[in-house]
Design a protein around this motif. Sequence first.
Motif, short mmCIF file in Angstrom:
data_model
loop_
_atom_site.label_atom_id
_atom_site.label_comp_id
_atom_site.label_asym_id
_atom_site.label_seq_id
_atom_site.Cartn_x
_atom_site.Cartn_y
_atom_site.Cartn_z
N VAL A 77 0.83 -1.21 0.00
CA VAL A 77 0.00 0.00 0.00
C VAL A 77 0.87 1.26 0.00
N LEU A 78 1.68 1.41 1.04
CA LEU A 78 2.48 2.64 1.15
C LEU A 78 3.33 2.85 -0.09
N GLY A 79 4.12 1.81 -0.45
CA GLY A 79 5.01 1.95 -1.60
C GLY A 79 4.25 2.14 -2.89
N PRO A 80 3.53 1.10 -3.33
CA PRO A 80 2.95 1.14 -4.67
C PRO A 80 1.92 2.25 -4.88
N VAL A 81 1.17 2.62 -3.86
CA VAL A 81 0.12 3.60 -4.09
C VAL A 81 0.60 5.02 -3.75
N PHE A 82 1.25 5.16 -2.59
CA PHE A 82 1.60 6.51 -2.18
C PHE A 82 2.81 7.07 -2.90
N ALA A 83 3.76 6.21 -3.28
CA ALA A 83 4.94 6.72 -3.97
C ALA A 83 4.55 7.43 -5.27
N PRO A 84 3.74 6.80 -6.16
CA PRO A 84 3.36 7.51 -7.37
C PRO A 84 2.53 8.77 -7.08
N LEU A 85 1.65 8.68 -6.10
CA LEU A 85 0.84 9.85 -5.77
C LEU A 85 1.73 11.01 -5.35
N PHE A 86 2.67 10.70 -4.49
CA PHE A 86 3.59 11.73 -4.01
C PHE A 86 4.39 12.31 -5.17
N PHE A 87 4.85 11.39 -6.02
CA PHE A 87 5.64 11.78 -7.17
C PHE A 87 4.85 12.71 -8.09
N ILE A 88 3.61 12.32 -8.36
CA ILE A 88 2.76 13.12 -9.24
C ILE A 88 2.50 14.49 -8.62
N LEU A 89 2.34 14.48 -7.30
CA LEU A 89 2.08 15.74 -6.61
C LEU A 89 3.26 16.70 -6.82
N VAL A 90 4.47 16.16 -6.65
CA VAL A 90 5.67 16.98 -6.84
C VAL A 90 5.72 17.48 -8.28
N LEU A 91 5.41 16.58 -9.21
CA LEU A 91 5.44 16.94 -10.63
C LEU A 91 4.45 18.07 -10.92
N LYS A 92 3.26 17.91 -10.35
CA LYS A 92 2.21 18.91 -10.57
C LYS A 92 2.62 20.27 -10.02
N LEU A 93 3.17 20.25 -8.81
CA LEU A 93 3.62 21.49 -8.18
C LEU A 93 4.68 22.15 -9.03
N ALA A 94 5.64 21.32 -9.51
CA ALA A 94 6.74 21.87 -10.30
C ALA A 94 6.21 22.54 -11.56
N LEU A 95 5.24 21.87 -12.19
CA LEU A 95 4.67 22.44 -13.40
C LEU A 95 3.90 23.72 -13.10
N ALA A 96 3.06 23.66 -12.08
CA ALA A 96 2.24 24.82 -11.73
C ALA A 96 3.13 26.02 -11.40
N ARG A 97 4.23 25.73 -10.72
CA ARG A 97 5.13 26.77 -10.29
C ARG A 97 5.83 27.41 -11.48
N SER A 98 6.29 26.56 -12.40
CA SER A 98 7.03 27.13 -13.52
C SER A 98 6.11 27.99 -14.37
N VAL A 99 4.83 27.62 -14.45
CA VAL A 99 3.87 28.47 -15.18
C VAL A 99 3.72 29.79 -14.46
N ALA A 100 3.49 29.68 -13.16
CA ALA A 100 3.25 30.88 -12.37
C ALA A 100 4.42 31.84 -12.44
N VAL A 101 5.63 31.31 -12.31
CA VAL A 101 6.81 32.16 -12.26
C VAL A 101 6.97 32.94 -13.56
N GLN A 102 6.65 32.27 -14.69
CA GLN A 102 6.85 32.94 -15.97
C GLN A 102 5.95 34.15 -16.16
N ASP A 103 4.66 33.97 -15.84
CA ASP A 103 3.71 35.06 -16.13
C ASP A 103 3.41 35.88 -14.89
N GLU A 104 4.24 35.76 -13.90
CA GLU A 104 3.91 36.37 -12.64
C GLU A 104 3.98 37.89 -12.72
N ALA A 105 2.97 38.57 -12.16
CA ALA A 105 3.03 40.03 -12.04
C ALA A 105 3.71 40.32 -10.72
#
Lengths: 243, 394
Positions: free
Chosen positions: B28-56
Amino acid sequence: MIRVENLTRSFGAVRAIDGVGFEAQDGRITGLLGPNGAGKSTTLRILYTVLRPDAGVAQIDGIDVAADPLATRRAIGVLPHAAGIYPQLTGRENIAYFGELHGLGGPRLTGRIEELVAELEMEGYAHRRARGYSQGERVKVALARALVHAPRNLLLDEPTNGLDVMATRALRALILKLKAAGHCVLFSSHVMQEVAALCDDIVIIDHGRVVASGTPKTLLAQFGAATLEDAFVAAIGDARGLE
Amino acid sequence: MSAVMRIVMLKELRESLRDRRTLLTSLVLGPVFAPLFFILVLKLALARSVAVQDEAVPVTVANAAAAPNFVQALRESGLTVTLRDGDDAGIRSWISGSDGLVVLRVPGDFGDRFSSGEPAVILLYADGANAQAERYAARVQQAIASYAATIAGLRLQARGISPAVVQPIVVDSVDVSTPSARATLLLGMLSYVILVVTLLGGLYLAIDATAGERERGSLEALLTVPATREQLIRGKIAASAAMMSAALALVTIATAVALRQVPLETFGMSANFGPDVAWRVFLAVLPFALVGASLLTVVASFTRSYKEAQSWLGVVMLVPTVPIAIAGVLDLQPQAPLMLVPSLSQHFVIQSLMRGDPLPAAWIALSVAGTLALGLLLAWVAGNLYRREAILGG
């Protein structure tokens, strides 16, 4: 029947047993008696094939233990010194696992397990997982798994270790029953009373050598002792005096 | 599969599946949470890079009346300027009461110093411990520096000197990284996640069946059944490999589901982890379960206790990531000889499948062959270890 002749085994520089020899007959209970570290466990471990001897012969029902360990294992039931069982399995499953590894299966195995559960009075807990078992319950399961394939020879390494009075009595009764059924029972102990209460033949071991052996009667006569304990002390004292 | 091997395997699996804690960590912890955590990091990284570029970038200027041209220049460089009056203490209280506020204070003598050609001081207030304020402050400084450079150039020209004289070297940095390139880098780490989670799936069973069995004192009895020690250990390895396969199946499914939540398409990446790719990833990594199970069993067999096994295996778990890390540093591309290296070849296969650019079938065959060969070799080593008397310990 078990026959041991001139058995020797060293661990590094330490000679654990040094020319041990004795016989254990069918239909009799033979006790290996000796102080801690005398070489009882090493002798038994060679007999139940987890150790190899450096020299000497060990035979079970005429099978050379070192030459044919698989055939030996079919002929023996073993209760090792550390008789751990699997905590996540029930008592019955613990016994069944060993039965399957001995090639049993189907209704024959289930029947045999129920027989053992009844005989060892394990009905109250055999269906529960073993992790909550008392020491006595664990030993009974370990004993049942040693008996599951109905071996002719039984090797028990300090079987009463950690058992309370009631469990010890039950174990004694079982050993006597096995004897009556014609099994060859060899067990080790450092408790004099244990051996005195059960054994037809006694082999006293000290420092890896047999220092005396015989029936309780012949041992008493040999050392001119009034009790077996005196005979035991005399035998070991003699052996140490000779060194 | 021999009867003994099957009996041992089923018993080890049954025990593991009954131990809730083992089950939780392995499946459970490994197979399910590892990808979820990974995706979360990925999502944050993407969201952040978008935000930083067009940031006022907002900036508050206190006492702006003293420097109207300066404020105008800040506005022209794209900053959102707010004017507000306040002294040092006031500014400090604004900052502490807000999140990531950057304030410029113009001293009263700014205009005099500026027009007399002396260095005019501007005070920049920002909370250095706040990442957002740091980023805003950097942008503000950039804007001020470029305005200052313009003024300096004008002053030099007014004195008949080319501004180029004070610019012996100009650095023009070209940032070619794009958000999607960073995401690709992150996605490259997905192979680590899959491989480590696979290993984790069989870790506890491998320890329990070897060091655990010895510590509980059931090993000696087990060795007195009429079966060779090789048969027994093969059963244990098979059980561990089965757990790893289950973990692998779960992690590929979890990854496929989780990756659908990330809008990779917006960055020109194809989120190539559909059912078909997940299935292929599972098949490609499956032989690795044998290597993992045998490796962990061999190492656990050397240790004297459950605890010791746990600490050793924690380190051994990282071994399969080493080839991937080395290949990453050396920037190795897939090629036939490298496909023989277990873990690295699985990494290459996963990467190629996700890029939608499959490797030649022969290379896949090499990956399977190389991995199975190492797995069988390690299983053989484990068998030999179990033949030693010392395996009883103590």
